[in-house]
Write an enzyme that holds these catalytic residues in place. Structure first.
Site, PDB file in Angstrom:
ATOM      1  CB  SER A  64      -0.919   0.005   1.218  1.00 33.07           C
ATOM      2  OG  SER A  64      -1.661  -1.183   1.267  1.00 33.07           O
TER       3      SER A  64
HETATM    4  C1  LIG Z   1      -3.276  -4.040  -0.468  1.00 32.58           C
HETATM    5  S1  LIG Z   1      -2.745  -5.687  -0.253  1.00 32.58           S
HETATM    6  C2  LIG Z   1      -2.120  -5.734   1.382  1.00 32.58           C
HETATM    7  C3  LIG Z   1      -0.990  -4.784   1.634  1.00 32.58           C
HETATM    8  C4  LIG Z   1      -0.175  -5.124   2.838  1.00 32.58           C
HETATM    9  N1  LIG Z   1      -0.918  -5.053   4.079  1.00 32.58           N
HETATM   10  C5  LIG Z   1       1.102  -4.286   2.957  1.00 32.58           C
HETATM   11  O1  LIG Z   1       1.853  -4.575   3.868  1.00 32.58           O
HETATM   12  O2  LIG Z   1       1.311  -3.374   2.149  1.00 32.58           O
HETATM   13  C6  LIG Z   1      -4.282  -6.535  -0.095  1.00 32.58           C
HETATM   14  C7  LIG Z   1      -4.147  -8.033   0.130  1.00 32.58           C
HETATM   15  O3  LIG Z   1      -5.381  -8.514   0.599  1.00 32.58           O
HETATM   16  C8  LIG Z   1      -5.469  -9.862   0.196  1.00 32.58           C
HETATM   17  N2  LIG Z   1      -6.837 -10.326   0.341  1.00 32.58           N
HETATM   18  C9  LIG Z   1      -7.902 -10.134  -0.471  1.00 32.58           C
HETATM   19  N3  LIG Z   1      -8.976 -10.745   0.024  1.00 32.58           N
HETATM   20  C10 LIG Z   1      -8.607 -11.344   1.181  1.00 32.58           C
HETATM   21  C11 LIG Z   1      -9.282 -12.117   2.142  1.00 32.58           C
HETATM   22  N4  LIG Z   1     -10.558 -12.442   2.023  1.00 32.58           N
HETATM   23  N5  LIG Z   1      -8.570 -12.577   3.211  1.00 32.58           N
HETATM   24  C12 LIG Z   1      -7.260 -12.280   3.359  1.00 32.58           C
HETATM   25  N6  LIG Z   1      -6.569 -11.543   2.459  1.00 32.58           N
HETATM   26  C13 LIG Z   1      -7.238 -11.070   1.394  1.00 32.58           C
HETATM   27  C14 LIG Z   1      -4.939  -9.840  -1.216  1.00 32.58           C
HETATM   28  O4  LIG Z   1      -4.510 -11.143  -1.619  1.00 32.58           O
HETATM   29  C15 LIG Z   1      -3.814  -8.830  -1.103  1.00 32.58           C
HETATM   30  O5  LIG Z   1      -2.562  -9.454  -0.956  1.00 32.58           O
END
Ligand SMILES: C[S@@+](CC[C@H](N)C(=O)[O-])C[C@H]1O[C@@H](n2cnc3c(N)ncnc32)[C@H](O)[C@@H]1O
Length: 411
Positions: A64
């Site tokens: 992010s």
């Molecule tokens: C914006 S990224 C996370 C960024 C991260 N927190 C960082 O350190 O920058 C969003 C993540 O959410 C995950 N995601 C989407 N749906 C999800 C769910 N139902 N449960 C867990 N993770 C999920 C995606 O696979 C993706 O890797």
């Protein structure tokens, strides 16, 4: 990067980061979570997409952007010793959280995508954060094995608050979650209130990849033309009734433009206006447009990815928000509305009226009071306001609460 984040928060009148939050951001080397990327890109004010759904053309995973990471950490108010669940991994944010909890805390980071989990785990190890627990799991169910949590930070765009998050949050806990509200995304900071409902203590602008898995939610998104690379579409969350064939004919008809008299300065944040229109209007939609559709003048929305739009009463025509440099007022821009199809002018006027009401009554004031209630709560026990029904909760947006509160203060 941190200097820029701190300065920008001050410029936008946002609460300053605490000393430990700032220190955490200065400590964790972001490049270790984005290997192979030029340092200038690693430390730029941007999210970096790390995985994409080629078919749909949407991002699935990213590290992010620094500003929203800082905002969410600040809203979470993480203290030494806290037990934290992060939903959506990447490693970087988990490392920052671990800096804030200290060795006495406990950090769990889960992701639905095992590849993301594997990568985050390796990066965290390499960066020296070996006690962060990473696991592959669907965040819809939380992660019961390591509950309860003092804080839950969701870093994917959610549509609802599933029961597991409530059950796994410790008493007095807090949750920070990017939430879709009638198609708009706002980062909500939620606390449990009496009578089993959630109360929102802060609302911030954000954009996130959609949550996948059991909590995934896609709204109807019909296109209004068939011109590749020049497409105009509508996002119809919370289902206003739309006659798509008629709306397609409407786009092809000559538009009618109305100006609202509502003026703004360049770069002035007006995201509350969108939330207000979404609250006030039943026939609410968001218009999307390919770059070429805007460049060629087919449509001139205020934002390509989702501009406030109203449908007419029978869903056969629409009007969307536009903006022009004001013809006489130097440095000022004016909102307007462009109508297409049956009742084009009346629908555009109604959209302008809503913008004018925001300008007159709500601009510069605290936003709506947002609460989330159990689905079982009947209408007559909900507070006043726009009710948005989700799968597990009933969200209520109440603008009068803030104005009533101010009136009392004035007295
Ligand atoms: C914006 S990224 C996370 C960024 C991260 N927190 C960082 O350190 O920058 C969003 C993540 O959410 C995950 N995601 C989407 N749906 C999800 C769910 N139902 N449960 C867990 N993770 C999920 C995606 O696979 C993706 O890797």
């Amino acid at each position: 990067m941190v200097d820029r984040t701190v300065a920008k928060r001050a410029m936008l009148d946002m609460p300053p980061l605490s000393a430990p939050e700032e220190q955490a951001l200065r400590t964790v080397p972001r490049e270790l979570f984005l290997p192979g990327l030029e340092l200038t890109d690693v430390y730029a004010e941007q999210a970096v997409v790390t995985k994409r759904d080629q078919e749909r053309g949407v991002a699935l995973s990213s590290v992010s952007a620094p500003a929203i990471i800082a905002t969410m950490l600040h809203r979470a108010d993480i203290r030494p010793g806290h037990r934290i669940l992060e939903i959506g991994s990447g490693g970087y944010n988990a490392a920052l959280i671990r800096e804030l909890t200290g060795a006495g805390g406990d950090v769990t980071s889960i992701d639905i995508d095992p590849e993301v989990v594997d990568r985050a785990g390796r990066f965290l190890d390499h960066a020296g954060y070996r006690d962060v627990h990473v696991a592959a799991a669907d965040g819809e169910h939380g992660f019961a094995r390591r509950a309860p949590y003092d804080r839950i930070l969701v870093t994917a765009g959610a549509w609802d608050v599933p029961p597991a998050w409530r059950d796994q949050l410790a008493p007095g806990g807090r949750m920070v979650v990017p939430m879709r509200i009638r198609g708009l995304t706002r980062c909500l900071t939620l606390e449990r209130a009496a009578e089993g409902h959630w109360s929102c203590v802060a609302v911030d602008m954000c954009g996130f990849v959609r949550m996948q898995g059991a909590g995934e939610h896609w709204e109807p998104m019909p296109y209004l033309n068939d011109e590749p690379d020049r497409r105009v579409g509508l996002r119809l969350e919370d289902g206003p009734s739309a006659d798509v064939a008629a709306l397609r004919r409407a786009l092809a008809r000559e538009p009618d433009t109305v100006w609202s008299g509502v003026l703004v300065q360049a770069e002035e944040p007006t995201d509350d206006q969108d939330l207000w229109i979404a609250t006030a209007a039943d026939e609410w939609a968001l218009l999307t447009a390919d770059r070429e559709a805007i460049r060629s003048g087919l449509v001139t929305p205020t934002w390509a990815l989702g501009t406030p739009t109203l449908l007419n009463a029978d869903g056969t025509g629409f009007a969307y928000r536009t903006l022009r440099r004001h013809p006489t007022r130097e440095g000022r821009w004016e909102f307007g509305a462009i109508g297409h199809g049956p009742q084009a002018r009346a629908t555009a006027e109604r959209l302008c009226d809503l913008m004018a009401a925001w300008d007159r009554d709500l601009r510069g004031r605290p936003g709506p009071e947002i609460t989330l209630h159990p689905v079982s709560k009947p209408d007559h026990r909900l507070p006043a306001g726009r009710v948005i029904d989700k799968r597990s909760t009933r969200m209520v947006l109440n603008w009068t609460a803030t104005t009533e509160e101010e009136k009392k203060e004035e007295l």
